[in-house]
Scaffold this motif. Structure first.
Motif, PDB file in Angstrom:
ATOM      1  N   TYR A  92      -0.552 -21.542  28.680  1.00 42.81           N
ATOM      2  CA  TYR A  92      -1.873 -21.841  29.238  1.00 42.81           C
ATOM      3  C   TYR A  92      -2.537 -22.988  28.473  1.00 42.81           C
ATOM      4  O   TYR A  92      -2.581 -22.987  27.247  1.00 42.81           O
ATOM      5  N   ILE A  93      -3.007 -23.956  29.209  1.00 39.48           N
ATOM      6  CA  ILE A  93      -3.746 -25.060  28.583  1.00 39.48           C
ATOM      7  C   ILE A  93      -5.207 -24.969  29.020  1.00 39.48           C
ATOM      8  O   ILE A  93      -5.529 -25.081  30.194  1.00 39.48           O
ATOM      9  N   SER A  94      -6.074 -24.728  28.064  1.00 42.87           N
ATOM     10  CA  SER A  94      -7.494 -24.577  28.361  1.00 42.87           C
ATOM     11  C   SER A  94      -8.144 -25.921  28.650  1.00 42.87           C
ATOM     12  O   SER A  94      -7.837 -26.906  27.985  1.00 42.87           O
ATOM     13  N   PRO A  95      -9.051 -25.951  29.619  1.00 41.98           N
ATOM     14  CA  PRO A  95      -9.788 -27.196  29.886  1.00 41.98           C
ATOM     15  C   PRO A  95     -10.932 -27.442  28.899  1.00 41.98           C
ATOM     16  O   PRO A  95     -11.534 -28.513  28.914  1.00 41.98           O
ATOM     17  N   ALA A  96     -11.232 -26.442  28.065  1.00 39.71           N
ATOM     18  CA  ALA A  96     -12.429 -26.524  27.208  1.00 39.71           C
ATOM     19  C   ALA A  96     -12.194 -27.406  25.983  1.00 39.71           C
ATOM     20  O   ALA A  96     -11.074 -27.500  25.487  1.00 39.71           O
ATOM     21  N   PHE A 107     -25.320 -32.736  32.466  1.00 41.88           N
ATOM     22  CA  PHE A 107     -24.293 -31.701  32.498  1.00 41.88           C
ATOM     23  C   PHE A 107     -23.338 -32.014  33.623  1.00 41.88           C
ATOM     24  O   PHE A 107     -23.571 -31.695  34.777  1.00 41.88           O
ATOM     25  N   VAL A 108     -22.270 -32.730  33.308  1.00 41.76           N
ATOM     26  CA  VAL A 108     -21.387 -33.238  34.351  1.00 41.76           C
ATOM     27  C   VAL A 108     -20.188 -32.338  34.598  1.00 41.76           C
ATOM     28  O   VAL A 108     -19.450 -32.515  35.549  1.00 41.76           O
ATOM     29  N   LEU A 109     -20.000 -31.365  33.723  1.00 39.59           N
ATOM     30  CA  LEU A 109     -18.844 -30.486  33.822  1.00 39.59           C
ATOM     31  C   LEU A 109     -18.788 -29.788  35.184  1.00 39.59           C
ATOM     32  O   LEU A 109     -17.763 -29.749  35.840  1.00 39.59           O
ATOM     33  N   ASN A 110     -19.901 -29.218  35.569  1.00 36.64           N
ATOM     34  CA  ASN A 110     -19.997 -28.446  36.803  1.00 36.64           C
ATOM     35  C   ASN A 110     -21.437 -28.571  37.295  1.00 36.64           C
ATOM     36  O   ASN A 110     -22.312 -27.863  36.822  1.00 36.64           O
ATOM     37  N   GLY A 125     -17.090 -18.618  19.476  1.00 31.53           N
ATOM     38  CA  GLY A 125     -17.520 -19.894  20.061  1.00 31.53           C
ATOM     39  C   GLY A 125     -16.503 -20.467  21.029  1.00 31.53           C
ATOM     40  O   GLY A 125     -16.858 -20.923  22.123  1.00 31.53           O
ATOM     41  N   GLN A 126     -15.228 -20.407  20.670  1.00 35.26           N
ATOM     42  CA  GLN A 126     -14.184 -20.947  21.561  1.00 35.26           C
ATOM     43  C   GLN A 126     -14.087 -20.110  22.836  1.00 35.26           C
ATOM     44  O   GLN A 126     -13.879 -20.648  23.921  1.00 35.26           O
ATOM     45  N   THR A 127     -14.263 -18.802  22.691  1.00 35.49           N
ATOM     46  CA  THR A 127     -14.254 -17.924  23.866  1.00 35.49           C
ATOM     47  C   THR A 127     -15.411 -18.269  24.805  1.00 35.49           C
ATOM     48  O   THR A 127     -15.241 -18.322  26.030  1.00 35.49           O
ATOM     49  N   MET A 128     -16.567 -18.550  24.236  1.00 41.59           N
ATOM     50  CA  MET A 128     -17.722 -18.916  25.074  1.00 41.59           C
ATOM     51  C   MET A 128     -17.480 -20.242  25.788  1.00 41.59           C
ATOM     52  O   MET A 128     -17.829 -20.397  26.963  1.00 41.59           O
ATOM     53  N   LEU A 129     -16.877 -21.200  25.095  1.00 44.28           N
ATOM     54  CA  LEU A 129     -16.557 -22.478  25.753  1.00 44.28           C
ATOM     55  C   LEU A 129     -15.571 -22.257  26.891  1.00 44.28           C
ATOM     56  O   LEU A 129     -15.683 -22.864  27.959  1.00 44.28           O
ATOM     57  N   GLU A 130     -14.613 -21.368  26.667  1.00 40.62           N
ATOM     58  CA  GLU A 130     -13.630 -21.049  27.711  1.00 40.62           C
ATOM     59  C   GLU A 130     -14.317 -20.442  28.937  1.00 40.62           C
ATOM     60  O   GLU A 130     -13.988 -20.790  30.079  1.00 40.62           O
ATOM     61  N   VAL A 131     -15.264 -19.557  28.707  1.00 39.01           N
ATOM     62  CA  VAL A 131     -16.013 -18.952  29.823  1.00 39.01           C
ATOM     63  C   VAL A 131     -16.777 -20.035  30.583  1.00 39.01           C
ATOM     64  O   VAL A 131     -16.724 -20.104  31.815  1.00 39.01           O
ATOM     65  N   ILE A 132     -17.463 -20.898  29.849  1.00 43.82           N
ATOM     66  CA  ILE A 132     -18.277 -21.951  30.492  1.00 43.82           C
ATOM     67  C   ILE A 132     -17.382 -22.916  31.264  1.00 43.82           C
ATOM     68  O   ILE A 132     -17.653 -23.245  32.426  1.00 43.82           O
ATOM     69  N   TRP A 133     -16.300 -23.325  30.632  1.00 46.93           N
ATOM     70  CA  TRP A 133     -15.453 -24.365  31.237  1.00 46.93           C
ATOM     71  C   TRP A 133     -14.603 -23.853  32.407  1.00 46.93           C
ATOM     72  O   TRP A 133     -14.021 -24.624  33.136  1.00 46.93           O
ATOM     73  N   THR A 134     -14.506 -22.536  32.553  1.00 43.71           N
ATOM     74  CA  THR A 134     -13.716 -22.003  33.668  1.00 43.71           C
ATOM     75  C   THR A 134     -14.599 -21.312  34.709  1.00 43.71           C
ATOM     76  O   THR A 134     -14.079 -20.733  35.666  1.00 43.71           O
ATOM     77  N   GLU A 135     -15.917 -21.384  34.527  1.00 39.68           N
ATOM     78  CA  GLU A 135     -16.827 -20.770  35.510  1.00 39.68           C
ATOM     79  C   GLU A 135     -16.758 -21.559  36.810  1.00 39.68           C
ATOM     80  O   GLU A 135     -16.775 -22.785  36.792  1.00 39.68           O
TER      81      GLU A 135
END
Ligand code: AHN
Ligand code: ZN
Length: 334
Positions: free
Chosen positions: A27-31, A167-170, A322-332
């Protein structure tokens, strides 16, 4: 006989190779990478003001620092100033600080934590400290430190993509970092009248009744509490499981996906009276990411003691959360 064995093994070995060749890619995370050194520095800076006890200059100065930091990362700041009373009737002046990213997006999530610190080290092994305020490096500052680093990453992402948008991510996702005040001035152990649930979480109680924006709502919330000590594990807290099981699953699954399953244990923990309860009562499903000590099975060993200071902040735990939170944000996917 031996030849036969080799012959039997041969297809097995071949399939083995085949399976490896066609195994799904890791798995490659986008975060982006959460910087635990940065979160640590924000915790140290909060602690340097002195204990963030209600009605003190240190508290008020640190509140200004937190608002200024979020603002410097591009957030829109809302302040909620309110009056309340401590367990013994003492009047206090509270300030909830709300830092909004993408303020116009209607699909919003809340990431929260309390920024005040406990006025009494009433769980210190040495009773002479029971009336002394604590730094609250873990209990208070750690959540805000992680949230500030998340905010810095949101700004960094927008800047790197060369977009003027904040906020350009999403574009359809808004994030509100809510810093609760007056969470930790609940009835002390030394008060003979006993503990009352309503004496805790005064800032979030106020917000649950009166939002910072009329009609404000969010899809869900994630409250962080005591996310910075070593020997920490996060179990599925029971109030979170009652009100927001799918959010627990979302966060725990994110952690397991990126290799932090050791920290986010799928087993049930206890029920904790915390700010997330007020958010749930206010109608927004909200979970609590709150540490359990791996040695005692209770709250972290520094909880409400003089040892809750910067010396006991652990960067690996900050990174895992912190990394888990970034993962949640970046995959929402809103
Ligand atoms: C009670 O002890 C009632 N609740 C724990 C919530 C808390 C205090 N979290 C950090 N400090
Ligand atoms: Zn506390």
């Amino acid at each position: 006989m031996r030849k036969l064995l080799y012959l039997l093994l041969l297809p097995l070995l071949l399939t083995g190779c085949k399976e490896k060749k066609y195994a799904p890619a890791a798995y490659i995370s986008p975060a982006p990478q959460f910087c635990e050194d940065s979160a640590y520095a924000y915790i140290a800076e909060q602690c340097a003001f002195g204990p963030r006890v209600m009605n003190t200059a240190a508290h008020d100065s640190c509140g200004n620092y937190i608002a200024q930091k979020f603002s410097s990362f591009g957030a829109t700041i809302y302040n909620q100033h309110a009056d309340a009373n401590l367990y013994d009737g003492t009047p206090i002046k509270m300030r909830n600080i709300i830092a909004a990213f993408n303020p116009d997006a209607t699909a919003r999530i809340i990431i929260s934590g309390h920024w005040d610190s406990r006025p009494w080290a009433d769980y210190d092994p040495d009773p002479t400290y029971h009336h002394t305020p604590i730094d609250g490096a873990n209990d208070g500052a750690s959540s805000i430190g992680v949230m500030l680093e998340l905010a810095r990453q949101l700004q960094k992402d927008a800047t790197e993509k060369g977009d003027s948008a904040l906020f350009v991510l999403n574009p359809s996702l808004g994030i509100d970092f809510i810093c609760w005040d007056a969470e930790d001035c609940g009835t002390p152990q030394f008060d003979a009248n006993g503990n009352h649930e309503s004496t805790w979480c005064l800032g979030s109680q106020y917000w649950a009744g009166k939002r910072h924006i009329d009609g404000y709502t969010a899809r869900y919330g994630i409250n962080l509490d005591m996310v910075g000590n070593g020997n920490s594990v996060f179990y599925c807290e029971q109030i979170s499981m009652a009100y927001a099981p799918s959010v627990v699953n979302k966060v725990w699954a994110a952690a397991h996906r990126i290799g932090y399953g050791k920290y986010f244990n799928y087993e049930n923990g206890g029920a904790v009276t915390d700010d997330h309860l007020q958010v749930n009562r206010g109608g927004i499903p909200c979970i609590d990411v709150i540490a359990t000590d791996t040695n005692t099975g209770g709250f972290p060993a520094t909880w409400h003691t003089m040892d809750d200071n910067i010396k006991n902040i652990n960067k690996e735990t900050l990174k895992a959360v912190g990394q888990t939170m970034l993962e949640v944000i970046w995959t929402e996917k809103f």
